[in-house]
Scaffold this active site. Structure first.
Site, PDB file in Angstrom:
ATOM      1  N   MET A 186       0.844  -1.193   0.000  1.00 37.01           N
ATOM      2  CA  MET A 186       0.000   0.000   0.000  1.00 37.01           C
ATOM      3  C   MET A 186       0.878   1.240   0.000  1.00 37.01           C
ATOM      4  SD  MET A 186      -2.865   1.452  -0.078  1.00 37.01           S
ATOM      5  CE  MET A 186      -2.949   3.243  -0.168  1.00 37.01           C
ATOM      6  N   GLU A 187       0.570   2.166  -0.926  1.00 42.26           N
ATOM      7  CA  GLU A 187       1.455   3.288  -1.221  1.00 42.26           C
ATOM      8  C   GLU A 187       1.293   4.486  -0.305  1.00 42.26           C
ATOM      9  OE1 GLU A 187      -2.180   3.727  -4.033  1.00 42.26           O
ATOM     10  OE2 GLU A 187      -0.956   2.118  -3.202  1.00 42.26           O
ATOM     11  N   GLU A 202       5.043   0.525  -5.961  1.00 42.73           N
ATOM     12  CA  GLU A 202       4.655   1.426  -4.869  1.00 42.73           C
ATOM     13  C   GLU A 202       5.428   2.740  -4.923  1.00 42.73           C
ATOM     14  OE1 GLU A 202       2.009   0.557  -3.401  1.00 42.73           O
ATOM     15  OE2 GLU A 202       2.105  -1.440  -4.281  1.00 42.73           O
ATOM     16  N   GLU A 228      -3.433   2.961 -10.411  1.00 38.49           N
ATOM     17  CA  GLU A 228      -2.916   1.592 -10.421  1.00 38.49           C
ATOM     18  C   GLU A 228      -2.357   1.164 -11.775  1.00 38.49           C
ATOM     19  OE1 GLU A 228      -2.275   0.299  -7.810  1.00 38.49           O
ATOM     20  OE2 GLU A 228      -3.585   1.264  -6.369  1.00 38.49           O
TER      21      GLU A 228
END
Length: 909
Positions: free
Chosen positions: A325-326, A360, A382
């Protein structure tokens, strides 16, 4: 976010046994949401559409917040109690009221709000009554008088639980080397779960500055989006105040608390970059650290904008639902996506870590600095990060040839997009569950594929400059799809929206059919590709960037054109020998050659085609076979031409097609089918041998391992199985005695042929694994044994608390993919549906149901449909509908081609 379920999660977590080929991947995706009409929608929705403008009853969308109250700063103070699995919090939100109102509406769920006070500049102090609305996850604060426009400060006090659902502010556990269990707390907020940690305006265009303070036990450490600005003590606890963040969306906020350790920082410019792990796993960080530094450096150069944070931490979390998760400055990862042992990892495992880390880091600009306005634009984040990970890793390790490997990603997108129940890349998103359903192969892999097609069409330098223009124009703000097209079109001086909107806003993709007409011209026609015949073929068309290569007189000539019509005739030289559509393999369409054209292309020599072109040739042939457009026997004959193939990606199509056939053959035909597999794979295994040769590429090493595994399992080759047992014994005595790329196949073969003693051994190896990759390898092997009592043990453990909930749904799906245990697994799913739905993370049941397409008999299909119909199960979006369509396709192939397959295999009896 790197989501499962895409190549980054399910596809790699569950392995080959948990995918439905490259034609219809199973556990690879969180399958999509919301049916969209077949007719094209080629107009991007304007910003603000479907956004509530007030809080009156009947407003457009009950899940959207009013727009007349805008937060621009959060001062957040949280105190987690890891032992009690609770947390308390206080926050001050600085906001602007643009229209007088007596009610403030924001997002909150699973929180107890004990006080809400509003203060104005003139010392006005108003206390609100609080009402939580669980159905829409909103909180209504009603004040005793009207609030005039201006700046206000909202003070909130609240409490919550550290949940075990791997979302919001949640708890994760791990055991140290002494076997003692420890608890840590972590966050996962995308898409709409920040509201579970603190009351907020939890929509991506409500960007604000965040100032976070964490109060933690003295023996713990905490990490957030920014560096620690100050530390103090309070009532015996550590008080860590973090520096102000950039202006960003709530879903990017992060805080991690526990006993964790960091590497020494490596600086990229002025940015310190560190990797964090639980104690004892620091030796697994060097590779992830190296690609993190390399990709961050690459992106600063590519984007032309410095990294927007003041530090970058990458954190490996033991329990993590996604791949990564970025969160700006504090990226969180599943351990298998960040930590790896260079000495024992396979090439594929190294690729996975490199891809996810680069993905990421790409988000720090594309997603964090510039964010989509609403979740319908998730693909902007994404798909672009997926595209950029390939660019970065290819620049870092050109010998890996990552763009050749990208063919697998493109094929995975084709697989779902060929369904009648597919969806456009971008579509309307209403409720939070609709946003969750967007994390699928269409968002990631199809989106990245059409971006690659566009980049190759307008040129890489022009494309890069257009991206830079887009980022500079919208930095620290929000943007929509059309904003990207405007920037790219401006730099390219081409009508990019007209070209791309059809690929983004309408479902499916074209099948290009190539024929020679009576005048000797090449006729190219396009139609929407589908696996199942439809009485009313789709009338939609696409603007297709085509690269056409014609061989004539021993020479080749390439033409570039943009096809906009349903049918186009192209003149050919009088001495033409062969034609190849989609030269380079970048176009997002399939190709079907009439038999004479295909014969000419094959006669010209498969070896003359580039890797991606060979990949597309066999993959398109297999897809058209599934669709009933090419006889299965012709495809099986075609596979014989690839027996000397040297590329692992091309072999992936062949091996997955064999795996598909293994699911539809009868038990009586299995021995003949195994002999067929041995005939196709055996020569390559014999040529490669068991030991790497000097100067051999990493791809060849990976191919060796995969072919050995297929020969030992699908081919049921006793000599291979015996050799695998011998080598595994050597490996257990000395881990360096066997090439790491072969080890997974040894484990797979021994599980496939294993008994209870082997099961117990592999179970123990899972429990005591030294690396995340080894743990995963042995865990998923437990779903591939043949004896039913052993598979019953595996299934029972998924709901006993013995398996992490991040992995349990994949393990059930993998057992559904086992032809020796699929009926057993399906019975387990039916019996334990409600229990699993309560235990597993929110996407767990979708991941399990992605395995139902393995239940490839008419009887099982009827039972599956009856189960879901009678229980009225809704998995969100169209994921269930797509799973059922995949099942219908494989049963259709079984019924249509079963006799011809049996006849073909008779020659191998």
């Amino acid at each position: 976010m790197s989501e499962p379920v895409s190549r980054r999660q399910a596809f790699r977590l569950a392995g080959k046994q948990a995918r439905f080929l490259l034609v219809i991947p199973i556990a690879q995706t969180v399958l999509s949401a919301l049916a969209i009409a077949d007719a094209p929608n080629t107009t991007a929705r304007p910003k603000g559409e479907e956004m509530n403008l007030d809080d009156t009853p009947g407003s457009l969308n009950p899940y959207r917040l009013p727009r007349h109250i805008i937060p621009y700063r959060y001062d957040l103070r949280l105190e987690p109690d890891l032992a009690a699995a609770t947390f308390s919090g206080r926050e001050t939100i600085v906001l602007t009221v643009t229209e007088a109102t007596s009610v403030i509406i924001l997002n909150a769920v699973d929180l107890a709000i004990s006080s809400a006070v509003l203060e104005g500049a003139s010392s006005t102090r108003l206390e609100a009554t609080v009402k939580l609305e669980d159905s829409t996850q909103r909180c209504h604060l009603t004040f005793p008088q009207s609030i005039p426009p201006g700046e206000w400060r909202l003070h909130l006090t609240f409490q919550g639980k550290l949940n075990d659902q791997l979302r919001g502010f949640y708890r994760s556990t791990y055991k140290d080397t002494a076997g003692v269990t420890h608890t840590m707390a972590a966050t996962q907020f995308e898409a709409t779960d920040a509201r579970r940690a603190f009351p907020c305006w939890d929509e991506p265009d409500f960007k604000a500055v965040f100032s976070t303070t964490l109060i933690i036990d003295p023996g713990l450490t905490a990490v957030s989006n920014t560096s620690v600005a100050s530390e103090s003590k309070e009532a015996g606890k550590r008080v860590l105040r973090f520096a102000d963040s950039i202006k960003m969306s709530t879903y990017l906020v992060a805080f991690i608390v526990g006993k964790i350790e960091a590497t020494a920082p490596i600086f990229v410019g002025k940015t310190p970059l560190r990797l964090w792990t639980v104690p004892g796993k620091q030796p697994l960080t060097p590779f992830g650290h190296e690609i993190a530094v390399a990709s961050l450096t690459f992106f600063e150069g590519y984007y032309g904008i410095p990294y927007p944070g003041n530090k970058l931490d990458l954190l490996a979390i033991p329990d993590f639902a996604s791949g990564a998760m970025e969160n700006l400055g504090a990226i969180t990862y599943r351990e298998t996506a960040l930590l790896v042992d260079l000495q024992t990892a396979t090439h594929g495992e190294l690729e996975r870590v490199a891809d996810v880390v680069a993905h990421e880091n790409a988000h720090m600009w594309f997603g964090d600095l510039v964010t989509m306005s609403w979740w319908n634009g998730l693909w902007l984040n994404e798909a672009f990060a997926t595209f950029m990970e390939m660019l970065a890793v290819d620049a870092w390790k050109p010998e890996w040839k990552r763009w050749d490997g990208f063919g697998i990603s493109r094929a995975a997108a084709f697989a779902v997009d060929g369904l009648q129940s597919t969806r456009p890349i971008e579509y309307p998103v209403e409720a939070p569950k609709d946003a969750e359903a967007m994390f699928d192969v269409l968002t990631y892999e199809k989106g990245a594929s059409v971006l690659r097609m566009l980049e190759q069409h307008i040129g890489p330098t022009v494309f890069r400059d257009g991206v830079r223009d887009y980022l500079q124009a919208h930095a620290y703000g929000n943007a929509d799809t059309n904003d990207l097209w405007v920037s790219l079109g401006k730099i390219a001086k081409q009508p990019v929206p007209e070209l791309m909107d059809g690929w983004i806003f309408q479902p499916g993709f074209p099948l290009m059919t190539a024929e020679i007409n009576q005048s000797g011209r090449l006729v190219l026609s396009q139609q929407r590709f589908t696996y199942l015949a439809t009485p009313h073929p789709s009338p939609v068309t696409w603007q297709i960037p085509l690269q056409l290569r014609v061989t004539a007189g021993g020479r080749t000539n390439t033409s570039r054109m943009l096809l906009t019509e349903k049918e186009t005739a192209v003149p050919l030289p009088h001495d033409w020998e062969s034609v190849l559509l989609n030269e380079g393999g970048h176009g997002f369409y399939r190709v079907r050659y009439e038999p004479a054209l295909l014969d000419r292309l094959l006669k010209d020599g498969i070896e003359r085609l580039a890797v991606t072109e060979r990949f597309n040739l066999i993959n398109d042939a297999w897809a058209t076979t599934i669709a009933g457009l090419m006889p299965l026997t012709d495809y099986l004959d075609l596979t014989a031409r690839f027996m000397t193939e040297q590329d692992k990606n091309v072999w992936a199509v062949l091996l997955d097609s064999f795996s598909f056939l293994n699911r539809i053959i009868t038990a009586e035909d299995r021995p003949a089918f195994e002999a067929f597999v041995r005939s196709r794979v055996g020569p390559a295994v014999a040529s490669l041998g068991w030991v790497p040769r000097s100067g051999e590429s990493e791809g060849t090493k990976q191919l060796r391992g995969e072919l050995i595994g297929v020969q030992g399992k699908l081919g049921n080759d006793p000599a291979i199985q015996q050799r695998a047992a011998e080598l595994y014994g050597s490996y257990r005595l000395n881990a360096t005695a066997v090439d790491p790329n072969v080890v997974p196949s040894l484990v797979a073969i021994l599980a496939h042929t294993g008994d209870a003693t082997r099961y117990d051994e592999f179970n123990e190896r899972f429990r005591t694994a030294a690396t995340p990759q080894e743990e995963r390898r042995y865990l998923f092997s437990l779903a591939t044994f043949q004896p039913k009592p052993l598979l019953e043990r595996t299934l029972a453990r998924t709901i006993s608390g013995d398996i992490r909930t991040q992995d349990a749904p994949f393990l059930v799906g993998a057992t559904l993919a086992n032809v020796y245990g699929r009926e057993l697994a399906w019975a387990f799913v039916k019996t334990n549906w409600e229990k699993m739905d309560q235990l597993f993370p929110k996407q767990g049941m979708r991941r399990i149901c992605s395995g139902i397409s393995n239940l490839a008999t008419p009887e099982l299909e009827r039972d599956v449909r009856d189960f879901f119909t009678t229980r009225k199960i809704d998995l969100g979006g169209k994921s269930l509908e797509q799973n059922l369509e995949q099942l219908r396709i494989i049963v259709t192939v079984r019924e249509r081609d079963g006799h011809s397959l049996r006849t073909y295999l008779a020659r191998y009896r």
